[in-house]
Design an enzyme around this catalytic site. Structure first.
Site, PDB file in Angstrom:
ATOM      1  N   TYR A   1       0.827  -1.210   0.000  1.00  0.00           N
ATOM      2  CA  TYR A   1       0.000   0.000   0.000  1.00  0.00           C
ATOM      3  C   TYR A   1       0.864   1.265   0.000  1.00  0.00           C
ATOM      4  O   TYR A   1       0.439   2.304   0.503  1.00  0.00           O
ATOM      5  CB  TYR A   1      -0.918   0.015   1.225  1.00  0.00           C
ATOM      6  CG  TYR A   1      -1.934  -1.103   1.283  1.00  0.00           C
ATOM      7  CD1 TYR A   1      -2.105  -1.983   0.224  1.00  0.00           C
ATOM      8  CD2 TYR A   1      -2.732  -1.284   2.402  1.00  0.00           C
ATOM      9  CE1 TYR A   1      -3.033  -3.023   0.278  1.00  0.00           C
ATOM     10  CE2 TYR A   1      -3.666  -2.311   2.466  1.00  0.00           C
ATOM     11  CZ  TYR A   1      -3.810  -3.178   1.412  1.00  0.00           C
ATOM     12  OH  TYR A   1      -4.733  -4.196   1.476  1.00  0.00           O
TER      13      TYR A   1
ATOM     14  N   LYS B   1       5.835 -14.480   1.869  1.00  0.00           N
ATOM     15  CA  LYS B   1       5.592 -15.127   0.572  1.00  0.00           C
ATOM     16  C   LYS B   1       6.862 -15.028  -0.252  1.00  0.00           C
ATOM     17  O   LYS B   1       6.853 -14.792  -1.458  1.00  0.00           O
ATOM     18  CB  LYS B   1       4.405 -14.460  -0.147  1.00  0.00           C
ATOM     19  CG  LYS B   1       3.853 -15.279  -1.318  1.00  0.00           C
ATOM     20  CD  LYS B   1       3.380 -16.660  -0.926  1.00  0.00           C
ATOM     21  CE  LYS B   1       2.871 -17.420  -2.154  1.00  0.00           C
ATOM     22  NZ  LYS B   1       2.575 -18.837  -1.830  1.00  0.00           N
TER      23      LYS B   1
ATOM     24  N   ASP C   1      -0.333 -18.218   2.482  1.00  0.00           N
ATOM     25  CA  ASP C   1      -1.408 -19.145   2.151  1.00  0.00           C
ATOM     26  C   ASP C   1      -1.503 -20.263   3.190  1.00  0.00           C
ATOM     27  O   ASP C   1      -2.593 -20.697   3.568  1.00  0.00           O
ATOM     28  CB  ASP C   1      -1.228 -19.712   0.740  1.00  0.00           C
ATOM     29  CG  ASP C   1       0.210 -20.124   0.441  1.00  0.00           C
ATOM     30  OD1 ASP C   1       1.129 -19.511   0.991  1.00  0.00           O
ATOM     31  OD2 ASP C   1       0.417 -21.053  -0.357  1.00  0.00           O
TER      32      ASP C   1
ATOM     33  N   ASP D   1      -9.056  -9.831   8.806  1.00  0.00           N
ATOM     34  CA  ASP D   1     -10.491 -10.007   8.545  1.00  0.00           C
ATOM     35  C   ASP D   1     -10.901 -11.462   8.764  1.00  0.00           C
ATOM     36  O   ASP D   1     -11.973 -11.750   9.311  1.00  0.00           O
ATOM     37  CB  ASP D   1     -10.835  -9.581   7.116  1.00  0.00           C
ATOM     38  CG  ASP D   1     -11.073  -8.076   7.000  1.00  0.00           C
ATOM     39  OD1 ASP D   1     -10.714  -7.349   7.938  1.00  0.00           O
ATOM     40  OD2 ASP D   1     -11.624  -7.637   5.972  1.00  0.00           O
TER      41      ASP D   1
END
Length: 352
Positions: A136, A187, A220, A248
């Site tokens: 971001y 990742k 993941d 979330d």
């Protein structure tokens, strides 16, 4: 007696409803305890203002916010404004402008709340989100717009300074908890530059915290751990995007996004920190009076802790847990209670 200046920015949607409830509860708590004061100033920075005047934050707005001790934020987002416009018009300028680089999101199943997981009671996590750069950062752009050869780039930006400071923050937090366990989410198997730096700096910082146990999980894979083996997690540190998604999921596994709080911290306290529920504007229930104010009340607990009012924070958290345990739940938790009813129940416990 300490007196704190709080900037209240309800924003959009149910943010207006839950921030009003939060302010009411905080004022009652301060009045009851009599050991500190809270002076709220309300700002109309939201999408209605943007549609009317062309900007979310007026000229000099951020400068004005610097004089406050904390920011109490609702939500931003409107069906009439593109999401990237609203986010970059209000929330991110505050987070990045005030270097609120540590986003802290606790998750646990409150008394009386049912998790969709059989092992839900094992959830007791804190997700630490790098809040100033990464995915971001805003780096990138679009060229040849509207043409068949149009190109858009979104560049994840990782700096050694930014990575190190969030890892140190996460290690300090993990050290303060009983489990003393920190999970690195990465990742780097696929993203071989920024995420490899992310991993390398973590390993360097870990040498300064030999008392903190560490594990490393791909983003993941950690989703499966959250669902199948929640007891294996404690404090989790992840990038801006990864933690945004994982928190979330953590909220949903804890029962509802309607109970999940957030703190956007400037740990050096050079600027005010901002506290917000994570649920967003929730257009589908705006104006119906059924928004769950628990996330905002828990967010208020985190704000009080940041201000150093730990006894008041503990009292408010006890009231929250007593209300959820009583079964007085809004529809997101399977109940029929209104925002007003939940707020009144918390107020009654505080005033008692």
């Amino acid at each position: 007696m300490s007196n704190y200046k709080i900037a209240a920015i309800p924003g959009d949607g149910i943010g207006v409803e839950v921030i009003a409830a939060g302010v009411e509860v905080l004022k009652a708590l301060a009045a009851k305890r009599g050991t500190f004061g809270l002076d709220f100033e309300h700002f109309d920075w939201g999408s209605e203002r943007y549609l009317r005047e062309g900007q979310y934050i007026p000229e000099g707005g951020l400068e004005a916010l610097k004089s406050f001790d904390a920011i109490f934020f609702g939500a931003v987002g409107s069906l009439e404004v593109a999401d990237h416009v609203s986010l970059w018009g209000l929330r991110l300028p505050i987070c990045q402008g005030f270097d609120q680089y540590a986003n802290v999101r606790p998750a646990r199943v409150l008394p009386g709340v049912t998790s969709p997981l059989a092992k839900g009671k094992a959830i007791d996590w804190v997700i630490v989100r790098e809040n100033s750069e990464g995915e971001y950062s805003g780096s990138g752009g679009r060229v040849h717009q509207g043409l068949p050869i149009e190109v858009a780039t979104e560049v994840s930006t990782f700096t050694r300074v930014g990575v190190e400071r969030i890892h140190r923050f996460a290690f300090e937090l993990a050290r303060s908890r009983p489990a003393k366990h920190l999970t690195l989410v990465t990742k780097s198997n696929a993203q071989r530059h920024g995420m490899v730096l992310w991993d390398e700096v973590f390993a360097e910082v870990a040498q300064d915290y030999p008392d903190v146990r560490t594990t490393r999980e791909l983003v993941d894979a950690v989703t499966t751990t959250m669902v199948l083996k929640p007891e294996q997690l404690d404090v989790v540190v992840a990038t801006n995007l990864h933690a945004d998604i994982l928190s979330d999921l953590a909220a949903a596994l804890s029962g509802s996004l309607g109970i999940a709080p957030t703190a956007n911290l400037n740990p050096s306290r050079d600027f005010p920190s901002m506290f917000e529920p994570i649920h967003g504007s929730a257009f589908d229930i705006t104006g119906k009076g059924v928004a769950n104010p628990i996330a905002t009340f828990w967010t208020a607990v985190m704000m009080l802790e940041h201000l150093g009012e730990t006894a008041a924070a503990a009292e408010l958290m006890s009231a929250i847990e007593a209300v959820t345990e009583s079964g007085l739940h809004t529809p997101d938790l399977g109940g029929k209670a209104t925002t007003r009813e939940v707020t009144d129940a918390v107020l009654a416990l505080i005033r008692r």
